[in-house]
Design an enzyme around this catalytic site. Sequence first.
Site, PDB file in Angstrom:
ATOM      1  N   GLY A  18     -55.329 -61.733   3.046  1.00 30.84           N
ATOM      2  CA  GLY A  18     -56.648 -62.317   2.867  1.00 30.84           C
ATOM      3  C   GLY A  18     -56.655 -63.729   2.301  1.00 30.84           C
ATOM      4  N   ILE A  19     -57.670 -64.019   1.513  1.00 36.49           N
ATOM      5  CA  ILE A  19     -57.851 -65.350   0.947  1.00 36.49           C
ATOM      6  C   ILE A  19     -56.680 -65.726   0.049  1.00 36.49           C
ATOM      7  CG2 ILE A  19     -59.263 -66.700  -0.653  1.00 36.49           C
ATOM      8  CD1 ILE A  19     -61.729 -65.253   0.469  1.00 36.49           C
ATOM      9  N   SER A 141     -67.834 -65.719  -5.179  1.00 39.21           N
ATOM     10  CA  SER A 141     -68.494 -65.367  -3.920  1.00 39.21           C
ATOM     11  C   SER A 141     -69.900 -65.937  -3.942  1.00 39.21           C
ATOM     12  CB  SER A 141     -68.558 -63.839  -3.773  1.00 39.21           C
ATOM     13  OG  SER A 141     -69.454 -63.441  -2.754  1.00 39.21           O
ATOM     14  N   TYR A 154     -70.232 -55.428  -7.782  1.00 38.06           N
ATOM     15  CA  TYR A 154     -69.383 -56.557  -7.393  1.00 38.06           C
ATOM     16  C   TYR A 154     -70.055 -57.880  -7.779  1.00 38.06           C
ATOM     17  CZ  TYR A 154     -67.262 -59.945  -4.127  1.00 38.06           C
ATOM     18  OH  TYR A 154     -66.668 -61.046  -3.549  1.00 38.06           O
TER      19      TYR A 154
END
Length: 264
Positions: A18-19, A141, A154
């Site tokens: 992923g990132i 995010s 989250y």
Amino acid sequence: MDLGLQNKTAFVSGSTKGIGKAIAIELAKEGVHVLINGRDDDEVERTVREIKSAYPATFPQNAAADIVDIRQREALFEKYPQIDILVNNMGIYEMMQYEDVDDEVWETYFRTNVLAANGLSKFYLPKMLEKDFGRIIFIASEEAIMPSGQMPQYCMTKSMLLSLSKSLSKLTIGKDVTVNTIMPGPTLTEKVQQIIEGMYANEEMTFSEKEKDFMTTNLPQSEIQRFIRPMEIGRLAAFVCSPYASAFKGSPIRMDGGMVPTIF
């Protein structure tokens, strides 16, 4: 562009996919020696070999550990007491309804997404200040500032990272040490791709067609109408780590594809 990062050492949490992996790769492209982290030693070792093969002038190393576990973090500090760059990328997420989020879930997300990153920062930041160079990046995010309501547990942790980053940045006054937060929008990680493929399992469509349909149906507010690629986040992170980004201090840096509709 040479970002002036040759021979720096970077720890990137959650960097086997992923990132996190994209950030590790982009840093290695700039001559950074990356410490690859994840809980699965085999995955970490594969990633180390992959990066070493692609960028033989660098020295990636295995930093496998569950950084939520305090004892494993401390063992990591003994093994790698000095770094130049810390990227707090590791995190968990899951779609959940608020009524299903009990205290145990809240605590798990807080320990995983916030306390683990804080523990790494608390150890490495004083050392960076002492030598007058360092970069710390928290990966948050767009949900940190625009909660969708689909992942309250989250979103809470990602908002906390913005506050923590700003607080830590206040400690860097007069030093060539920066603490910043990058806020990616919807990004095409391996997990996200699996979700999209599963949603369209019975459709004879290319992935590009699936992606376009998903964005139109579910994320019409996105201005790019595609998922951000991890490499794009990786390149931004590499720049923020560089000497050229020394004026970014406590900044929430958005790469959200136009998801957030506000100026601030």
